[in-house]
Motif scaffolding. Structure first.
Motif, PDB file in Angstrom:
ATOM      1  N   GLU A 183       0.835  -1.217   0.000  1.00  0.00           N
ATOM      2  CA  GLU A 183       0.000   0.000   0.000  1.00  0.00           C
ATOM      3  C   GLU A 183       0.866   1.262   0.000  1.00  0.00           C
ATOM      4  O   GLU A 183       0.551   2.229  -0.687  1.00  0.00           O
ATOM      5  CB  GLU A 183      -0.922   0.018   1.227  1.00  0.00           C
ATOM      6  CG  GLU A 183      -2.207  -0.758   1.057  1.00  0.00           C
ATOM      7  CD  GLU A 183      -3.100  -0.243  -0.079  1.00  0.00           C
ATOM      8  OE1 GLU A 183      -3.117   0.976  -0.340  1.00  0.00           O
ATOM      9  OE2 GLU A 183      -3.753  -1.076  -0.727  1.00  0.00           O
ATOM     10  N   ARG A 199       1.968   1.863  -3.349  1.00  0.00           N
ATOM     11  CA  ARG A 199       0.887   2.424  -4.186  1.00  0.00           C
ATOM     12  C   ARG A 199       0.711   3.922  -3.944  1.00  0.00           C
ATOM     13  O   ARG A 199       0.221   4.643  -4.791  1.00  0.00           O
ATOM     14  CB  ARG A 199      -0.442   1.704  -3.899  1.00  0.00           C
ATOM     15  CG  ARG A 199      -0.476   0.312  -4.475  1.00  0.00           C
ATOM     16  CD  ARG A 199      -1.833  -0.354  -4.310  1.00  0.00           C
ATOM     17  NE  ARG A 199      -1.765  -1.744  -4.759  1.00  0.00           N
ATOM     18  CZ  ARG A 199      -2.279  -2.768  -4.119  1.00  0.00           C
ATOM     19  NH1 ARG A 199      -2.962  -2.577  -2.997  1.00  0.00           N
ATOM     20  NH2 ARG A 199      -2.155  -3.988  -4.600  1.00  0.00           N
ATOM     21  N   HIS A 200       1.081   4.357  -2.742  1.00  0.00           N
ATOM     22  CA  HIS A 200       1.001   5.792  -2.420  1.00  0.00           C
ATOM     23  C   HIS A 200       2.202   6.557  -2.971  1.00  0.00           C
ATOM     24  O   HIS A 200       2.330   7.748  -2.726  1.00  0.00           O
ATOM     25  CB  HIS A 200       0.961   6.000  -0.901  1.00  0.00           C
ATOM     26  CG  HIS A 200      -0.410   5.842  -0.313  1.00  0.00           C
ATOM     27  ND1 HIS A 200      -0.990   4.622  -0.069  1.00  0.00           N
ATOM     28  CD2 HIS A 200      -1.324   6.757   0.070  1.00  0.00           C
ATOM     29  CE1 HIS A 200      -2.188   4.795   0.452  1.00  0.00           C
ATOM     30  NE2 HIS A 200      -2.423   6.085   0.551  1.00  0.00           N
ATOM     31  N   GLY A 231      -6.395  -0.087   2.604  1.00  0.00           N
ATOM     32  CA  GLY A 231      -5.998   1.236   2.106  1.00  0.00           C
ATOM     33  C   GLY A 231      -6.223   2.288   3.182  1.00  0.00           C
ATOM     34  O   GLY A 231      -5.372   3.152   3.427  1.00  0.00           O
ATOM     35  N   THR A 249      -3.696   1.978   6.015  1.00  0.00           N
ATOM     36  CA  THR A 249      -2.400   2.548   5.617  1.00  0.00           C
ATOM     37  C   THR A 249      -2.460   4.072   5.669  1.00  0.00           C
ATOM     38  O   THR A 249      -1.516   4.732   6.111  1.00  0.00           O
ATOM     39  CB  THR A 249      -2.018   2.073   4.202  1.00  0.00           C
ATOM     40  OG1 THR A 249      -2.134   0.664   4.181  1.00  0.00           O
ATOM     41  CG2 THR A 249      -0.600   2.471   3.840  1.00  0.00           C
ATOM     42  N   GLN A 250      -3.594   4.607   5.225  1.00  0.00           N
ATOM     43  CA  GLN A 250      -3.759   6.061   5.252  1.00  0.00           C
ATOM     44  C   GLN A 250      -3.603   6.592   6.679  1.00  0.00           C
ATOM     45  O   GLN A 250      -2.897   7.558   6.934  1.00  0.00           O
ATOM     46  CB  GLN A 250      -5.161   6.402   4.697  1.00  0.00           C
ATOM     47  CG  GLN A 250      -5.370   7.858   4.352  1.00  0.00           C
ATOM     48  CD  GLN A 250      -4.341   8.358   3.348  1.00  0.00           C
ATOM     49  OE1 GLN A 250      -4.147   7.749   2.312  1.00  0.00           O
ATOM     50  NE2 GLN A 250      -3.649   9.446   3.671  1.00  0.00           N
ATOM     51  N   ILE A 310       0.002   6.432   7.715  1.00  0.00           N
ATOM     52  CA  ILE A 310       0.825   7.502   7.117  1.00  0.00           C
ATOM     53  C   ILE A 310       0.616   8.799   7.913  1.00  0.00           C
ATOM     54  O   ILE A 310       1.567   9.522   8.209  1.00  0.00           O
ATOM     55  CB  ILE A 310       0.467   7.706   5.624  1.00  0.00           C
ATOM     56  CG1 ILE A 310       0.866   6.465   4.820  1.00  0.00           C
ATOM     57  CG2 ILE A 310       1.156   8.939   5.052  1.00  0.00           C
ATOM     58  CD1 ILE A 310       0.345   6.428   3.396  1.00  0.00           C
ATOM     59  N   THR A 339       8.627  12.231  -0.329  1.00  0.00           N
ATOM     60  CA  THR A 339       8.611  10.879  -0.863  1.00  0.00           C
ATOM     61  C   THR A 339       9.533  10.865  -2.065  1.00  0.00           C
ATOM     62  O   THR A 339       9.835  11.909  -2.641  1.00  0.00           O
ATOM     63  CB  THR A 339       7.207  10.466  -1.333  1.00  0.00           C
ATOM     64  OG1 THR A 339       6.895  11.224  -2.487  1.00  0.00           O
ATOM     65  CG2 THR A 339       6.168  10.675  -0.262  1.00  0.00           C
TER      66      THR A 339
END
Ligand SMILES: Nc1ncnc2c1ncn2[C@@H]1O[C@H](COP(=O)(O)OP(=O)(O)OP(=O)(O)O)[C@@H](O)[C@H]1O
Ligand SMILES: [Mg+2]
Length: 385
Positions: free
Chosen positions: A147, A150-151, A353, A356-357, A360, A373
């Motif tokens: 994930e 993916r971000h 998702g 994970t958000q 973060i 990033t």
């Protein structure tokens, strides 16, 4: 005849294998007694059950028995008091400042004695921990890496579970670390995650590793510091299960920024989770949150959520420990199939998702320097900013 001063002079040249400073300067030598040709040395180790205790003892015996006039060497080991440890901590801090070393000499509370390695180009290091085995730590590590990728983050996974390595298998990676002009780099998954598991360094996938503490310690340090991880936004460290020597070694050696706790509902979750929480607290590492794995199933016919073990215990444990509950993962046959097939990167779930958000967001609150990033960095580079 050999004198006490002669012995101390010889011991002064011996260095603690981890800290790299003289055992005499570190005040690890408490007393030396000489009776005829017999020398007795009383040593205080920096931590109780120091994984390198045998190595230190053998070094002392070897050095002193090599002296002329010494026939017998007796070494007695004990551990330092908190006060003594505090003094060593101060000595190391002073030494670090004096040498302007780039090695971080963070001396963690009472339970540490091993020099922590520098962070290099890694943004945040998150260790995934649980109080016991089989709760889905490796799965959570893998899903999180996927994930985060993916971000747009650059992600690495260090499988610190040396004897039960499973990360490479979940990702279907079989390559050995890659030779580079300057050393070795971890192999990369199809989705671009850099990863290393101990079995990638062995000739046979099913070889059993029977290792003692110091070997585990040095292997973990090597996987972290000798592989060229390069620039990473996140390095996830899949810890060995439980709260024994091996996970402790990771905390002592690797500059972990935060711990993510994984629990499952089938057992005395609250007690077991408490163990993992206590270990993180002892090591003075912030806990970023808790994820409960296998907490429920979704009925394939009607889509109803069935809580097999009653209401979510992870939530209860999080509340009791005052840590954030990040979410739960259902038991899902697709997950186990993808793990078995080495295709975990094909798994996508809106729920994970969201987890994970949340994670973060939590990491952005950590008191570590925030970095862009890698995607943001390359955008900056390309636009010439
Ligand atoms: N939510 C889930 N749904 C289906 N299968 C799962 C789920 N979570 C884990 N599994 C399966 O259970 C097995 C154990 O999970 P995993 O290896 O992640 O546990 P672990 O905590 O890392 O174990 P260990 O302590 O041995 O390292 C794996 O084979 C995985 O496929
Ligand atoms: Mg595992």
């Amino acid at each position: 005849m050999v004198t006490k001063e002669d012995v101390i002079r010889v011991l002064k040249d011996l260095k603690d294998p981890e800290i790299g400073a003289s055992i005499v300067n570190l005040a690890m030598v408490r007393a030396v007694e000489v009776q005829g040709s017999t020398v007795s040395v009383e040593m205080a180790l920096t931590i109780p059950n120091c994984p390198l205790r045998d190595a230190i003892k053998n070094d002392v015996i070897r050095a002193v028995s090599g002296m002329r006039g010494v026939a017998k060497v007796e070494v007695q080991l004990s551990s330092m008091t908190d006060q003594e440890r505090g003094r060593v901590s101060q000595t190391l801090k002073d030494r670090s400042t004096a040498e302007q070393s780039n090695v971080r000499q963070t001396w963690r509370s009472q339970a540490t004695g091993i020099e922590r390695l520098p962070k290099g180009e890694i943004g945040q290091i998150i260790a995934i921990s649980s109080g016991k085995g089989g709760v889905g730590k490796s799965l959570v590590t893998a899903l999180l890496a996927v994930e985060l990728r993916r971000h747009g983050f650059s992600v690495g996974i260090l499988d610190a579970d040396l004897t039960g390595a499973s990360i490479a298998k979940i990702f279907g990676v079989k390559d050995h670390p890659i030779h580079t002009p300057t050393g070795m780099a971890p192999p990369t998954s199809r989705g671009g995650i850099k990863l290393v598991s101990m079995n990638l360094l062995m000739d046979r996938d099913d070889a059993a590793l029977v290792w003692r503490g110091p070997m585990i310690n040095s292997a973990i340090r090597q996987l972290y510091s000798e592989l060229e991880w390069g620039e990473l936004d996140f390095l996830l460290v899949d810890l060995p299960p439980g709260t024994s020597d091996a996970p402790l070694t990771v905390f002592q050696s690797i500059p972990v920024d935060a711990v993510l706790i994984v629990s499952s509902p089938q057992d005395l979750a609250v007690t077991i989770v408490a163990k993992a929480i206590n270990m993180a607290k002892l090591m003075n590492v912030p806990i970023i949150g808790l994820i409960e794995n296998m907490s429920h199933i979704i009925c394939p016919d009607c889509g109803r959520k069935i809580e097999l073990f009653g209401s979510c215990k992870g939530q209860e444990a999080s509340r009791a420990a005052n840590i954030e509950f990040l979410g739960s993962i259902p038991v899902n046959p697709v997950i186990s199939r993808l793990c078995d097939e080495g295709k975990i990167e094909d798994y996508k779930s809106p729920e994970f998702g969201l987890i994970t958000q949340r994670l973060i967001e939590k990491t952005s609150q950590l008191k570590v320097p925030q970095t862009l990033t890698s995607t943001e960095k390359s955008i900056e580079k390309e636009s010439g900013r």
